[in-house]
Motif scaffolding. Sequence first.
Motif, PDB file in Angstrom:
ATOM      1  N   ASP A  97       0.829  -1.211   0.000  1.00 21.48           N
ATOM      2  CA  ASP A  97       0.000   0.000   0.000  1.00 21.48           C
ATOM      3  C   ASP A  97       0.863   1.261   0.000  1.00 21.48           C
ATOM      4  O   ASP A  97       0.551   2.232  -0.701  1.00 21.48           O
ATOM      5  CB  ASP A  97      -0.937   0.020   1.209  1.00 21.48           C
ATOM      6  CG  ASP A  97      -2.031  -1.026   1.137  1.00 21.48           C
ATOM      7  OD1 ASP A  97      -2.384  -1.470   0.026  1.00 21.48           O
ATOM      8  OD2 ASP A  97      -2.552  -1.391   2.219  1.00 21.48           O
ATOM      9  N   GLU A  98       1.940   1.273   0.786  1.00 22.88           N
ATOM     10  CA  GLU A  98       2.840   2.434   0.819  1.00 22.88           C
ATOM     11  C   GLU A  98       3.471   2.677  -0.550  1.00 22.88           C
ATOM     12  O   GLU A  98       3.555   3.823  -1.003  1.00 22.88           O
ATOM     13  CB  GLU A  98       3.947   2.238   1.852  1.00 22.88           C
ATOM     14  CG  GLU A  98       3.500   2.357   3.287  1.00 22.88           C
ATOM     15  CD  GLU A  98       4.639   2.186   4.281  1.00 22.88           C
ATOM     16  OE1 GLU A  98       4.441   2.579   5.439  1.00 22.88           O
ATOM     17  OE2 GLU A  98       5.725   1.670   3.927  1.00 22.88           O
ATOM     18  N   LEU A  99       3.911   1.616  -1.200  1.00 18.30           N
ATOM     19  CA  LEU A  99       4.551   1.762  -2.510  1.00 18.30           C
ATOM     20  C   LEU A  99       3.564   2.249  -3.560  1.00 18.30           C
ATOM     21  O   LEU A  99       3.898   3.086  -4.402  1.00 18.30           O
ATOM     22  CB  LEU A  99       5.192   0.439  -2.930  1.00 18.30           C
ATOM     23  CG  LEU A  99       6.395   0.006  -2.086  1.00 18.30           C
ATOM     24  CD1 LEU A  99       6.770  -1.439  -2.391  1.00 18.30           C
ATOM     25  CD2 LEU A  99       7.581   0.939  -2.307  1.00 18.30           C
ATOM     26  N   VAL A 100       2.346   1.749  -3.515  1.00 16.14           N
ATOM     27  CA  VAL A 100       1.317   2.173  -4.461  1.00 16.14           C
ATOM     28  C   VAL A 100       0.964   3.643  -4.233  1.00 16.14           C
ATOM     29  O   VAL A 100       0.723   4.391  -5.184  1.00 16.14           O
ATOM     30  CB  VAL A 100       0.063   1.278  -4.341  1.00 16.14           C
ATOM     31  CG1 VAL A 100      -1.113   1.840  -5.123  1.00 16.14           C
ATOM     32  CG2 VAL A 100       0.380  -0.145  -4.811  1.00 16.14           C
ATOM     33  N   ALA A 101       0.959   4.075  -2.983  1.00 16.05           N
ATOM     34  CA  ALA A 101       0.592   5.455  -2.651  1.00 16.05           C
ATOM     35  C   ALA A 101       1.648   6.473  -3.073  1.00 16.05           C
ATOM     36  O   ALA A 101       1.346   7.670  -3.175  1.00 16.05           O
ATOM     37  CB  ALA A 101       0.332   5.579  -1.152  1.00 16.05           C
ATOM     38  N   ASP A 102       2.864   6.027  -3.346  1.00 18.00           N
ATOM     39  CA  ASP A 102       3.937   6.934  -3.751  1.00 18.00           C
ATOM     40  C   ASP A 102       3.795   7.236  -5.244  1.00 18.00           C
ATOM     41  O   ASP A 102       4.009   6.356  -6.083  1.00 18.00           O
ATOM     42  CB  ASP A 102       5.300   6.300  -3.470  1.00 18.00           C
ATOM     43  CG  ASP A 102       6.467   7.207  -3.801  1.00 18.00           C
ATOM     44  OD1 ASP A 102       6.287   8.214  -4.527  1.00 18.00           O
ATOM     45  OD2 ASP A 102       7.585   6.900  -3.344  1.00 18.00           O
ATOM     46  N   PRO A 103       3.445   8.476  -5.611  1.00 19.86           N
ATOM     47  CA  PRO A 103       3.211   8.785  -7.024  1.00 19.86           C
ATOM     48  C   PRO A 103       4.437   8.552  -7.916  1.00 19.86           C
ATOM     49  O   PRO A 103       4.284   8.314  -9.117  1.00 19.86           O
ATOM     50  CB  PRO A 103       2.808  10.255  -7.027  1.00 19.86           C
ATOM     51  CG  PRO A 103       2.966  10.758  -5.646  1.00 19.86           C
ATOM     52  CD  PRO A 103       3.249   9.613  -4.738  1.00 19.86           C
ATOM     53  N   GLN A 104       5.622   8.597  -7.351  1.00 25.35           N
ATOM     54  CA  GLN A 104       6.824   8.366  -8.157  1.00 25.35           C
ATOM     55  C   GLN A 104       6.916   6.928  -8.679  1.00 25.35           C
ATOM     56  O   GLN A 104       7.653   6.663  -9.619  1.00 25.35           O
ATOM     57  CB  GLN A 104       8.070   8.709  -7.347  1.00 25.35           C
ATOM     58  CG  GLN A 104       8.186  10.191  -7.059  1.00 25.35           C
ATOM     59  CD  GLN A 104       9.461  10.525  -6.314  1.00 25.35           C
ATOM     60  OE1 GLN A 104      10.490   9.880  -6.501  1.00 25.35           O
ATOM     61  NE2 GLN A 104       9.393  11.533  -5.468  1.00 25.35           N
ATOM     62  N   ASN A 105       6.176   6.017  -8.055  1.00 28.63           N
ATOM     63  CA  ASN A 105       6.213   4.620  -8.497  1.00 28.63           C
ATOM     64  C   ASN A 105       5.315   4.347  -9.696  1.00 28.63           C
ATOM     65  O   ASN A 105       5.383   3.266 -10.286  1.00 28.63           O
ATOM     66  CB  ASN A 105       5.880   3.685  -7.337  1.00 28.63           C
ATOM     67  CG  ASN A 105       7.016   3.609  -6.347  1.00 28.63           C
ATOM     68  OD1 ASN A 105       8.184   3.714  -6.714  1.00 28.63           O
ATOM     69  ND2 ASN A 105       6.681   3.438  -5.076  1.00 28.63           N
ATOM     70  N   ASN A 106       4.448   5.289 -10.040  1.00 30.91           N
ATOM     71  CA  ASN A 106       3.580   5.164 -11.222  1.00 30.91           C
ATOM     72  C   ASN A 106       2.743   3.894 -11.227  1.00 30.91           C
ATOM     73  O   ASN A 106       2.553   3.278 -12.280  1.00 30.91           O
ATOM     74  CB  ASN A 106       4.419   5.224 -12.516  1.00 30.91           C
ATOM     75  CG  ASN A 106       5.144   6.524 -12.654  1.00 30.91           C
ATOM     76  OD1 ASN A 106       4.576   7.585 -12.418  1.00 30.91           O
ATOM     77  ND2 ASN A 106       6.417   6.454 -13.014  1.00 30.91           N
ATOM     78  N   VAL A 107       2.263   3.484 -10.069  1.00 30.62           N
ATOM     79  CA  VAL A 107       1.405   2.300 -10.003  1.00 30.62           C
ATOM     80  C   VAL A 107      -0.035   2.783 -10.131  1.00 30.62           C
ATOM     81  O   VAL A 107      -0.560   3.435  -9.228  1.00 30.62           O
ATOM     82  CB  VAL A 107       1.605   1.519  -8.693  1.00 30.62           C
ATOM     83  CG1 VAL A 107       0.659   0.326  -8.624  1.00 30.62           C
ATOM     84  CG2 VAL A 107       3.054   1.056  -8.570  1.00 30.62           C
ATOM     85  N   SER A 108      -0.659   2.463 -11.254  1.00 35.73           N
ATOM     86  CA  SER A 108      -2.017   2.951 -11.505  1.00 35.73           C
ATOM     87  C   SER A 108      -3.094   1.899 -11.271  1.00 35.73           C
ATOM     88  O   SER A 108      -4.269   2.228 -11.220  1.00 35.73           O
ATOM     89  CB  SER A 108      -2.117   3.481 -12.939  1.00 35.73           C
ATOM     90  OG  SER A 108      -1.864   2.438 -13.855  1.00 35.73           O
ATOM     91  N   VAL A 109      -2.700   0.663 -11.132  1.00 34.37           N
ATOM     92  CA  VAL A 109      -3.658  -0.419 -10.925  1.00 34.37           C
ATOM     93  C   VAL A 109      -3.707  -0.752  -9.441  1.00 34.37           C
ATOM     94  O   VAL A 109      -2.674  -0.985  -8.810  1.00 34.37           O
ATOM     95  CB  VAL A 109      -3.255  -1.675 -11.741  1.00 34.37           C
ATOM     96  CG1 VAL A 109      -4.158  -2.847 -11.428  1.00 34.37           C
ATOM     97  CG2 VAL A 109      -3.271  -1.360 -13.234  1.00 34.37           C
ATOM     98  N   VAL A 110      -4.904  -0.766  -8.879  1.00 34.80           N
ATOM     99  CA  VAL A 110      -5.078  -1.151  -7.479  1.00 34.80           C
ATOM    100  C   VAL A 110      -4.692  -2.619  -7.344  1.00 34.80           C
ATOM    101  O   VAL A 110      -5.210  -3.471  -8.077  1.00 34.80           O
ATOM    102  CB  VAL A 110      -6.532  -0.930  -7.014  1.00 34.80           C
ATOM    103  CG1 VAL A 110      -6.744  -1.449  -5.603  1.00 34.80           C
ATOM    104  CG2 VAL A 110      -6.913   0.538  -7.123  1.00 34.80           C
TER     105      VAL A 110
END
Length: 159
Positions: A97-110
């Motif tokens: 969840d922390e990694l997904v919440a970081d916009p720099q990681n560009n994770v767009s899929v839940v």
Amino acid sequence: RYPLAQRFLILMGTNDASIFFPVPSGLGLNPGDPGYPGSLKANLQQMLDAVNAAGKEAILLKIPVTLANCGSCTRYPDPDTGQRNVQRVKPFNQVIDELVADPQNNVSVVPPDLYAYFLQHYSTEYSADILHPNGVGYQSVARLVCKAITPTSSCTGGP
């Protein structure tokens, strides 16, 4: 190896949650913090960085529930309160969840929540061991990933 691939599924952490050779979660830590190097968070971040640097999309999956501390251990009466899940798997999923919440990681899929799903379906969709889905369980994983990637699509597989 697969230059035409545009997305990479990353499911990592089940083996790292072992009671015998546990990897620290890195929950709440950032690069430069003591305890960050070698943590699940640092390892996943390296993967995210590599996928992003290649101009591809990373899709993280949450780690499924475990049914006991080890293969020869007594199964938990309630896996959700089992030691390995409370001390390892749930914090690992919080790291995701922390990694997904970081916009720099560009994770767009839940991330598909394999933990929540298999907590409800392990009795019929897990193999004889404490970690792995059976054939129907893997069909369910495919369906959950499909729905995460294409929420308006009719994804099939599993019950």
